[in-house]
Design an enzyme around this catalytic site. Sequence first.
Site, PDB file in Angstrom:
ATOM      1  N   LYS A 134       0.854  -1.199   0.000  1.00 14.26           N
ATOM      2  CA  LYS A 134       0.000   0.000   0.000  1.00 14.26           C
ATOM      3  C   LYS A 134       0.878   1.232   0.000  1.00 14.26           C
ATOM      4  CE  LYS A 134      -3.828   2.347   0.398  1.00 14.26           C
ATOM      5  NZ  LYS A 134      -3.481   3.042  -0.878  1.00 14.26           N
ATOM      6  N   GLN A 164       7.158   3.966   3.963  1.00  9.74           N
ATOM      7  CA  GLN A 164       5.754   3.552   4.006  1.00  9.74           C
ATOM      8  C   GLN A 164       5.564   2.268   4.824  1.00  9.74           C
ATOM      9  OE1 GLN A 164       3.852   5.744   1.684  1.00  9.74           O
ATOM     10  NE2 GLN A 164       2.160   5.227   3.019  1.00  9.74           N
ATOM     11  N   LYS A 207       5.317   3.506   8.421  1.00  4.11           N
ATOM     12  CA  LYS A 207       4.145   4.379   8.573  1.00  4.11           C
ATOM     13  C   LYS A 207       2.875   3.537   8.613  1.00  4.11           C
ATOM     14  CE  LYS A 207       4.058   7.782   5.613  1.00  4.11           C
ATOM     15  NZ  LYS A 207       3.763   8.727   4.501  1.00  4.11           N
ATOM     16  N   LYS A 231       5.507   2.026  -2.961  1.00  3.75           N
ATOM     17  CA  LYS A 231       5.395   3.354  -3.565  1.00  3.75           C
ATOM     18  C   LYS A 231       5.630   3.215  -5.062  1.00  3.75           C
ATOM     19  CE  LYS A 231       4.731   7.629  -2.202  1.00  3.75           C
ATOM     20  NZ  LYS A 231       4.016   8.089  -0.986  1.00  3.75           N
ATOM     21  N   GLY A 278      -2.774   8.380  -4.260  1.00  6.64           N
ATOM     22  CA  GLY A 278      -2.109   9.583  -4.739  1.00  6.64           C
ATOM     23  C   GLY A 278      -0.871   9.943  -3.925  1.00  6.64           C
ATOM     24  N   ASP A 279      -0.084  10.834  -4.457  1.00  6.87           N
ATOM     25  CA  ASP A 279       1.021  11.496  -3.760  1.00  6.87           C
ATOM     26  C   ASP A 279       1.251  12.767  -4.585  1.00  6.87           C
ATOM     27  OD1 ASP A 279       3.219  10.970  -1.546  1.00  6.87           O
ATOM     28  OD2 ASP A 279       4.338  11.735  -3.251  1.00  6.87           O
ATOM     29  N   THR A 293      -4.585  13.693   5.292  1.00  4.71           N
ATOM     30  CA  THR A 293      -3.170  13.871   5.663  1.00  4.71           C
ATOM     31  C   THR A 293      -3.005  15.160   6.471  1.00  4.71           C
ATOM     32  OG1 THR A 293      -2.616  12.786   3.578  1.00  4.71           O
ATOM     33  CG2 THR A 293      -0.810  13.817   4.790  1.00  4.71           C
ATOM     34  N   ASN A 329      -2.047  19.367  -1.771  1.00 11.09           N
ATOM     35  CA  ASN A 329      -3.062  18.678  -0.968  1.00 11.09           C
ATOM     36  C   ASN A 329      -2.762  18.746   0.532  1.00 11.09           C
ATOM     37  OD1 ASN A 329      -3.569  15.801   0.451  1.00 11.09           O
ATOM     38  ND2 ASN A 329      -5.332  16.371  -0.805  1.00 11.09           N
ATOM     39  N   SER A 360      -6.912   5.976   3.713  1.00 13.44           N
ATOM     40  CA  SER A 360      -6.889   5.037   2.578  1.00 13.44           C
ATOM     41  C   SER A 360      -7.237   3.634   3.072  1.00 13.44           C
ATOM     42  CB  SER A 360      -5.499   5.006   1.928  1.00 13.44           C
ATOM     43  OG  SER A 360      -5.355   6.040   0.986  1.00 13.44           O
TER      44      SER A 360
HETATM   45  P1  NDP Z   1       0.908  18.132  -4.245  1.00 11.88           P
HETATM   46  O1  NDP Z   1       1.399  17.742  -5.582  1.00 11.88           O
HETATM   47  O2  NDP Z   1      -0.551  18.304  -4.022  1.00 11.88           O
HETATM   48  O3  NDP Z   1       1.630  19.461  -3.736  1.00 11.88           O
HETATM   49  C1  NDP Z   1       3.001  19.581  -3.622  1.00 11.88           C
HETATM   50  C2  NDP Z   1       3.334  21.000  -3.254  1.00 11.88           C
HETATM   51  O4  NDP Z   1       4.716  21.122  -2.930  1.00 11.88           O
HETATM   52  C3  NDP Z   1       3.063  21.982  -4.378  1.00 11.88           C
HETATM   53  O5  NDP Z   1       2.673  23.198  -3.821  1.00 11.88           O
HETATM   54  C4  NDP Z   1       4.423  22.092  -5.047  1.00 11.88           C
HETATM   55  O6  NDP Z   1       4.577  23.292  -5.773  1.00 11.88           O
HETATM   56  C5  NDP Z   1       5.324  22.064  -3.829  1.00 11.88           C
HETATM   57  N1  NDP Z   1       6.656  21.575  -4.159  1.00 11.88           N
HETATM   58  C6  NDP Z   1       6.990  20.391  -4.723  1.00 11.88           C
HETATM   59  N2  NDP Z   1       8.311  20.291  -4.885  1.00 11.88           N
HETATM   60  C7  NDP Z   1       8.820  21.428  -4.400  1.00 11.88           C
HETATM   61  C8  NDP Z   1      10.127  21.927  -4.284  1.00 11.88           C
HETATM   62  N3  NDP Z   1      11.187  21.213  -4.699  1.00 11.88           N
HETATM   63  N4  NDP Z   1      10.279  23.166  -3.739  1.00 11.88           N
HETATM   64  C9  NDP Z   1       9.217  23.876  -3.305  1.00 11.88           C
HETATM   65  N5  NDP Z   1       7.943  23.454  -3.398  1.00 11.88           N
HETATM   66  C10 NDP Z   1       7.757  22.241  -3.934  1.00 11.88           C
HETATM   67  O7  NDP Z   1       1.488  17.026  -3.259  1.00 11.88           O
HETATM   68  P2  NDP Z   1       1.024  16.640  -1.781  1.00 11.88           P
HETATM   69  O8  NDP Z   1       0.560  17.840  -1.038  1.00 11.88           O
HETATM   70  O9  NDP Z   1       0.142  15.457  -1.894  1.00 11.88           O
HETATM   71  O10 NDP Z   1       2.406  16.126  -1.186  1.00 11.88           O
HETATM   72  C11 NDP Z   1       3.305  16.970  -0.469  1.00 11.88           C
HETATM   73  C12 NDP Z   1       4.199  16.107   0.402  1.00 11.88           C
HETATM   74  O11 NDP Z   1       3.394  15.344   1.307  1.00 11.88           O
HETATM   75  C13 NDP Z   1       5.050  15.055  -0.331  1.00 11.88           C
HETATM   76  O12 NDP Z   1       6.256  14.876   0.360  1.00 11.88           O
HETATM   77  C14 NDP Z   1       4.215  13.787  -0.216  1.00 11.88           C
HETATM   78  O13 NDP Z   1       4.989  12.625  -0.338  1.00 11.88           O
HETATM   79  C15 NDP Z   1       3.677  13.951   1.195  1.00 11.88           C
HETATM   80  N6  NDP Z   1       2.480  13.186   1.546  1.00 11.88           N
HETATM   81  C16 NDP Z   1       1.351  13.227   0.791  1.00 11.88           C
HETATM   82  C17 NDP Z   1       0.235  12.505   1.170  1.00 11.88           C
HETATM   83  C18 NDP Z   1      -1.050  12.579   0.419  1.00 11.88           C
HETATM   84  O14 NDP Z   1      -2.000  11.923   0.838  1.00 11.88           O
HETATM   85  N7  NDP Z   1      -1.162  13.344  -0.667  1.00 11.88           N
HETATM   86  C19 NDP Z   1       0.252  11.635   2.351  1.00 11.88           C
HETATM   87  C20 NDP Z   1       1.464  11.719   3.126  1.00 11.88           C
HETATM   88  C21 NDP Z   1       2.529  12.451   2.701  1.00 11.88           C
HETATM   89  P3  NDP Z   1       3.932  23.488  -7.246  1.00 11.88           P
HETATM   90  O15 NDP Z   1       2.479  23.783  -6.998  1.00 11.88           O
HETATM   91  O16 NDP Z   1       4.664  24.637  -7.842  1.00 11.88           O
HETATM   92  O17 NDP Z   1       4.153  22.202  -7.967  1.00 11.88           O
HETATM   93  O1  2IT Z   2       2.971   9.134   1.617  1.00 15.60           O
HETATM   94  C1  2IT Z   2       1.836   8.694   1.831  1.00 15.60           C
HETATM   95  O2  2IT Z   2       1.537   8.166   2.908  1.00 15.60           O
HETATM   96  C2  2IT Z   2       0.833   8.814   0.767  1.00 15.60           C
HETATM   97  N1  2IT Z   2       1.127   9.399  -0.277  1.00 15.60           N
HETATM   98  C3  2IT Z   2      -0.535   8.219   0.942  1.00 15.60           C
HETATM   99  C4  2IT Z   2      -0.533   6.778   0.494  1.00 15.60           C
HETATM  100  C5  2IT Z   2      -1.885   6.123   0.448  1.00 15.60           C
HETATM  101  O3  2IT Z   2      -1.880   4.937   0.091  1.00 15.60           O
HETATM  102  O4  2IT Z   2      -2.915   6.731   0.760  1.00 15.60           O
END
Ligand code: NDP
Ligand code: 2IT
Length: 451
Positions: free
Chosen positions: A90, A111, A114, A126, A165-166, A209, A240, A383
């Site tokens: 997952k 993961q 976690k 992943k 998603g991620d 998240t 997100n 999830s």
């Molecule tokens: P999104 O794609 O929704 O958003 C990512 C954000 O981070 C955007 O604002 C992006 O900017 C910015 N960003 C990405 N790379 C950089 C960088 N190098 N420098 C500055 N800003 C940056 O992703 P998420 O919000 O889903 O994910 C963010 C983090 O959270 C990741 O590390 C992900 O692995 C983690 N995560 C996500 C989960 C989920 O359920 N979605 C769960 C747990 C962890 P721009 O808009 O310009 O692209």
């Molecule tokens: O980093 C993470 O925990 C995620 N992107 C969510 C993974 C999931 O299966 O919901």
Amino acid sequence: MSKYINKVFTGLAERNQEQFEFLQATKEVLESLEPVLEQNPEYEKASILERLVEPERQIMFRVLWEDDNKNIKVNRGFRVQFNSAIGPYKGGLRFHPSVNLSIIKFLGFEQIFKNALTGLQMGGAKGGSDFNPKRKTDEEVERFCQSFMTELQRHIGDCTDIPAGDMGVGAREIGYLFGQYRKLTNRFDGALTGKSPGWGGSLLRPEATGYGVVYFAQKMLESKERDLQNKVCTVSGSGNVAIYTIKKLEEIGAIPVTISDTKGAIYQKTGINLQTLKRIKEVERGSLEDYMRAHPDAIYTPIEKYVDHRNPIWSVPCYAAFPSATENELTKEDAQELIKNGCVCVSEGANMPSTPGAVDVFLRNNISYGPSKAANAGGVAVSGLEMAQNSQRQKWDIGRVDEELKQIMHTIYHNANKAAEAYGHPGNLIFGANIAGFIRVADAMLAQGRI
Ligand code: NDP
Ligand code: 2IT
């Protein structure tokens, strides 16, 4: 590092040269397991560490798609199925030009622990691609997702591996991916999570998240008789995780004042306007430069103006910080600046956002530090609840999902805290989270024999 751990890590580093993120993540976990291995020699005897750091299966594949001008494009697709001792694989899918095997392996490795911390039955995985969804039309994204799933579908399933998603993969991408999965397999099942609630998704998955990160921060602060009410908070990112961290912070009366993206950073003293942020990022898919048109009182720093490449967000005085963009975005110097300005809490929304130097600063200053694999587990936890709902063919109401999410975040905090204490590092949640997650997986591996 003990001799055994050192041997495991040295071998790993030799076999995976240049995989910097993967080696960073494995080193941190291995280092924290020393007291566990001392007290439980059966893990070393069964070579649990050697087995744990080697993915059970790694899949890399070509993804061919056509852009709107009929040009053929080729990207690389990945799925690393790391460990399935406590449940089907997952973990999310990341679409971002920086994606490579090291990044997918680090994320898959994190993961494992976690998912174990959530208490649910989920192994670690992943995947993703170096495809960049930015400035692509909906049709291009649709064709890419269909091609990506044409290969991935042979490796996933609701009892095998359940992607979600991620970064770069949200509701739109999950829609296209699920459509192609359903067409090719002739099955409507829970092989993906993050689906829309109208066709099998769980309520609150988009929020989970960010909400979880705030619930975790509240729990850490509560133990020191502190709270977030009326407190200034800094958040990085604007995707997100950042959006729903900000939403929950506002709801509980905190004041989130910063956001950032790949082009720059915003500081708005009166608090970030969630409506504008959601419009720009969720609807228009634009950049934060556009935020300034609606809020000329905010301060925007484009990335070219960052001093020494450092994000100005971490110099804003705050009570709590929520790094929510990407790995290694918060450095040792940033951590020192945060502490100097009175920050008492860091709860990580992104995966591994703090460099090892920054983590060291947090621990030495004894602040409330919630490492990502504990603090951001709310996303994968919901999830897991989506998988449960799909298996039951039922849909839970939002109150039930939120209550379960809160419970899971509280349990993660308690278990990490308890493990940190039991193994001689009271208050150190990075040790605690790694140890509590490890023991659950390692015991399952022991029980299931030499496979
Ligand atoms: P999104 O794609 O929704 O958003 C990512 C954000 O981070 C955007 O604002 C992006 O900017 C910015 N960003 C990405 N790379 C950089 C960088 N190098 N420098 C500055 N800003 C940056 O992703 P998420 O919000 O889903 O994910 C963010 C983090 O959270 C990741 O590390 C992900 O692995 C983690 N995560 C996500 C989960 C989920 O359920 N979605 C769960 C747990 C962890 P721009 O808009 O310009 O692209
Ligand atoms: O980093 C993470 O925990 C995620 N992107 C969510 C993974 C999931 O299966 O919901």
